[in-house]
Design an enzyme around this catalytic site. Sequence first.
Site, short mmCIF file in Angstrom:
data_model
loop_
_atom_site.label_atom_id
_atom_site.label_comp_id
_atom_site.label_asym_id
_atom_site.label_seq_id
_atom_site.Cartn_x
_atom_site.Cartn_y
_atom_site.Cartn_z
N ASP A 192 -26.26 -22.04 22.66
CA ASP A 192 -26.85 -20.89 21.99
C ASP A 192 -25.75 -20.14 21.25
OD1 ASP A 192 -28.67 -18.96 21.19
OD2 ASP A 192 -28.86 -18.00 23.15
N HIS A 193 -26.15 -19.34 20.30
CA HIS A 193 -25.20 -18.50 19.57
C HIS A 193 -25.06 -17.15 20.29
CE1 HIS A 193 -26.05 -20.95 15.72
NE2 HIS A 193 -24.83 -21.22 16.14
N SER B 136 -30.72 -15.89 20.20
CA SER B 136 -31.83 -16.74 20.64
C SER B 136 -31.98 -18.00 19.79
CB SER B 136 -33.14 -15.95 20.68
OG SER B 136 -33.13 -15.04 21.75
N HIS B 137 -30.91 -18.76 19.74
CA HIS B 137 -30.91 -20.06 19.07
C HIS B 137 -30.70 -21.15 20.11
CE1 HIS B 137 -29.54 -17.94 15.10
NE2 HIS B 137 -30.83 -17.79 15.35
N GLN B 138 -31.46 -21.10 21.19
CA GLN B 138 -31.27 -22.06 22.28
C GLN B 138 -31.69 -23.46 21.85
OE1 GLN B 138 -33.38 -19.26 22.86
NE2 GLN B 138 -31.86 -17.92 23.78
#
Length: 541
Positions: free
Chosen positions: A302-303, A477-479
């Site tokens: 994630d980021h 929230s870039h999972q």
Amino acid sequence: MIGSWRSVLDGQMFDYVIVGAGSAGCVLAARLSEDGRSTVLVLEAGGKDSSFWIHIPVGYGRTITDPRVNWKFETEPNPALDGRRIYWPRGKVLGGSSSINGLIYIRGQAEDFDHWRQLGNAGWSYDDVLPYFRRAEDQENGADRYHGKGGPLSVTNLTERNPLCDAFIGSAAAQGISRNEDFNGPVQEGAGYFQATVRRGRRASAATAYLRPAMARRNLTVATDAHAERILFEGRRASGVEFRRGGTAMRVNARREVILAAGSVKSPHLLMLSGLGDAEDLASHGIKWLHHLPGVGKNLQDHYGGQITWKCNRPITMNDVMLSRFRQLKVGLRWLLTRGGPLSVPAGQAGLFAKVLPESASPDLQFLFQTFSGGYYEDGLFKFSGFANFLCPVRPLSRGEIRLRSARPDDTPKLLPNYFSEERDRRIAVEGLKLARRMAASRPLADFVVEEHLPGSPTATDAEIEAYLRRNGGCVSHQVGTCKMGTDEMAVVDPELKVRGVEGLRVADASVMPTLVSGNTNAATIMIGEKAADLIRGRAA
């Protein structure tokens, strides 16, 4: 079909059963039903995308914390973040996270996809996936080698440009970072304006772009409030899905394939509940394992980053709008009448991609410049004129995992992202904050700054900056990555997205990404849906 469907759905057979109506699921539903013959069912745990706040672009400020359309996940305590838990908003509605996200359209670097191919994923190089990005796109600036025109997904320029954004781009130039007019073109590096998934001033989610037009087809059924609990198998072949609506358990059957498009949390969770995962871990929860797949839930990426905020000397920020009832009414009326103004813009209007470590061959850092300032998600905006810059390493080395909490489908799994655990991630974030400070101290951005609000001047050394980012940072929230595509023993799906060790089952969402793309993930997830549809139909080059 949405609504009263139980009597005609329970026990029925469909050619394809898709679990999840998020970014990829909507694409798959539209593409697989195009022939008018293949029967397609989509099971979505959330409800209809009827909320006003979904369709007004700036409404992400509401939906990002609304339990009616949001899973509102929370991680376990993170060791490298001083034990902090991090909030994960994920869409629980038609369109999934594309219905609640910040609307920024970024694909990632060509090198990201070439790396996927180098990991053994034939057919996933940049040249392989570019046609799918182009097919999806209805680019306002027209078609060229990199962009498509006439596709379902509207990608448009910002109609409202705040002078702070021009100043940000100008101060990037003062630091030697050139202007980039197209982050999704030949190169990603540089500073410029983002494009957004907006159509005529309204959000262009995967639901409005793909699913809604397709729902007129008789061969497509969409069932909302349908919580998938288990994949059904006949021997080692996926034969259907067991799901629950309210207190009633139901089953549907798949003639050809079951396709998981439930996202990086729910897709691995459903695999584990169905007996696909690490055999020892499944047995510890009393789950009879069907096939040992140790990579399920692993490889989580994630980021994670942090923000630097400033007080502004002019009343031109969104904070100023929200502090004035009159200005709120004025911008609201403008959006209602013209679909323009401050309410029509994405979460970040301008940004940059830059190299901050000398050993990096391509940009390692992203800035999301915001004409507002506040805390993370539920914290709200500050009560003064202000703007912010969120920064994060684009290809983090930190890896986490998702593990079962119990065998109960309603129990959210343990989310263990292991943020900030790798030194390189911390170095990039520290250097990024220092770059943001240098930009704010140079003109023209310096002309708007009263003072730095957070972290503030007492946070000066690298160690102090790192400590600030540990204690105050957040994710965007870039999972991805929890059902990794590949050929090694930890791969969950093969390059055709078929789940290893069984038949009739694929995963097609952000969870299959072997590594995180350099930037926002929605565009790449839609691309995965487009390519998956061709793989399933046997049309991929």
